[in-house]
Design an enzyme around this catalytic site. Structure first.
Site, PDB file in Angstrom:
ATOM      1  N   ARG A 112      11.702  -9.354   0.217  1.00 33.03           N
ATOM      2  CA  ARG A 112      11.132  -9.550  -1.119  1.00 33.03           C
ATOM      3  C   ARG A 112      11.793  -8.664  -2.163  1.00 33.03           C
ATOM      4  O   ARG A 112      12.064  -9.080  -3.281  1.00 33.03           O
ATOM      5  CB  ARG A 112       9.621  -9.274  -1.090  1.00 33.03           C
ATOM      6  CG  ARG A 112       8.967  -9.315  -2.467  1.00 33.03           C
ATOM      7  CD  ARG A 112       7.469  -9.113  -2.375  1.00 33.03           C
ATOM      8  NE  ARG A 112       7.102  -7.890  -1.687  1.00 33.03           N
ATOM      9  CZ  ARG A 112       7.084  -6.683  -2.260  1.00 33.03           C
ATOM     10  NH1 ARG A 112       7.433  -6.541  -3.523  1.00 33.03           N
ATOM     11  NH2 ARG A 112       6.724  -5.621  -1.573  1.00 33.03           N
ATOM     12  N   TYR A 166      -2.051  -9.650  -1.507  1.00 35.75           N
ATOM     13  CA  TYR A 166      -0.898  -9.490  -0.624  1.00 35.75           C
ATOM     14  C   TYR A 166      -0.991 -10.462   0.553  1.00 35.75           C
ATOM     15  O   TYR A 166      -2.079 -10.833   0.988  1.00 35.75           O
ATOM     16  CB  TYR A 166      -0.846  -8.073  -0.045  1.00 35.75           C
ATOM     17  CG  TYR A 166      -0.549  -6.964  -1.011  1.00 35.75           C
ATOM     18  CD1 TYR A 166      -0.527  -7.158  -2.389  1.00 35.75           C
ATOM     19  CD2 TYR A 166      -0.291  -5.675  -0.544  1.00 35.75           C
ATOM     20  CE1 TYR A 166      -0.263  -6.125  -3.264  1.00 35.75           C
ATOM     21  CE2 TYR A 166      -0.029  -4.621  -1.414  1.00 35.75           C
ATOM     22  CZ  TYR A 166      -0.019  -4.854  -2.765  1.00 35.75           C
ATOM     23  OH  TYR A 166       0.236  -3.825  -3.628  1.00 35.75           O
ATOM     24  N   HIS A 199       1.646   5.922   7.865  1.00 35.27           N
ATOM     25  CA  HIS A 199       1.678   4.628   7.182  1.00 35.27           C
ATOM     26  C   HIS A 199       1.272   3.490   8.112  1.00 35.27           C
ATOM     27  O   HIS A 199       1.112   2.354   7.684  1.00 35.27           O
ATOM     28  CB  HIS A 199       3.082   4.385   6.619  1.00 35.27           C
ATOM     29  CG  HIS A 199       3.179   3.254   5.655  1.00 35.27           C
ATOM     30  ND1 HIS A 199       3.806   2.062   5.963  1.00 35.27           N
ATOM     31  CD2 HIS A 199       2.730   3.113   4.380  1.00 35.27           C
ATOM     32  CE1 HIS A 199       3.754   1.250   4.921  1.00 35.27           C
ATOM     33  NE2 HIS A 199       3.108   1.854   3.949  1.00 35.27           N
TER      34      HIS A 199
END
Length: 267
Positions: free
Chosen positions: A139, A43, A10
């Site tokens: 968030r 984003y 990732h």
């Protein structure tokens, strides 16, 4: 395609080795978010371009590890999950707690998508009880209650939901006069810390660190338009701007809008 079997890679990193007049030189690009032209328009993330020799050497070792499955050697600056990152963050929180208990001013500010890892949440709660002031800009999901008496009195949690999806990961620690700021691809979730290959790297340049503090942390802590505040009972309420000294409603502040206005005018 390379990677560690059983672990999703990732981390967002790119390494270029270039032959120059003085020999080979490495350049690296690191990011908190995806290398995706579609989501990049929606984003908010941070990109980091560097030729720092210690940092680029670390990344070279990480790529060799992913390609060869050889044992990852000791690194200079970079923290890698699932090997170092989880413990390093808990150690940083615990170190702040120890100093706060001695009366030293300590502050932690973390910005990320989610906080669902129990050991990290417990460490933050303990640090709060020892006197560390903690602000979490999360968030999404957050398992740590905010300002719960006796548990998290000094923990404040806010979620910013604006035009763009908040996606950057920033970890800031200050104990006394010492500051440390990390950027990362990892949320504080069990899967990210223990079941993925993730990356975190330090920002040591004072001017760049201050810019990140101003634009990615402080601005969001003062957002009164798009922010929601987590309550001790688990409910969220909208942040309010308050009133001026003359009793008038104060102007609402939006971190995202301020950044768009600042950099849009330069385009």
């Amino acid at each position: 395609v390379y990677g560690v079997v059983g672990l999703k890679t990732h981390a967002k990193m790119m390494l270029i080795t270039r032959r120059e007049a003085g020999g080979l030189k490495r350049y690296a690009h690191l990011s908190t978010g995806n290398y995706n032209p579609g989501t990049a328009r929606l984003y908010t993330d941070l990109s980091y371009l560097t030729a720092d020799e210690a940092l680029t050497h670390d990344l070279d070792q990480v790529f060799l590890h992913l390609a060869s499955q050889n044992r990852l050697p000791k690194l200079n600056k970079v923290l890698i999950a699932p090997f170092h990152l989880h413990k390093a963050m808990i150690d940083a929180i615990d170190a702040a707690a120890v100093q706060a208990a001695k009366g030293v001013a300590a502050r932690i500010i973390v910005k990320m998508n989610a906080l669902t890892d129990e050991p990290l949440a417990r460490a933050l709660a303990h640090a709060s009880q020892q006197g560390v002031e903690i602000d979490l800009i999360v968030r999404g999901a957050c398992i740590l209650p905010a300002q719960l008496p006796g548990v998290s009195d000094r923990v404040r949690v806010r979620s910013v939901i604006g035009r763009f999806l908040e996606h950057s990961r920033v970890f800031y620690f200050r104990v006394g006069d010492h500051e440390a700021l990390w950027l990362s691809s990892a949320d504080w979730m069990n899967r990210n810390m223990l079941r993925r290959v993730e990356l975190a790297w330090p920002v040591t340049d004072p001017a760049l660190r201050q810019r990140i503090m101003d634009e990615c942390l402080s601005a969001y802590l003062h957002d009164t338009r798009d922010a929601w505040l987590l309550q001790p009972d688990g409910q969220y309420v909208r942040a309010v701007a308050g009133t001026t000294a003359k009793g008038r409603a104060a102007v609402q502040h939006s971190a995202q809008l301020s950044l768009m206005q600042r950099y849009g005018s330069k385009g």
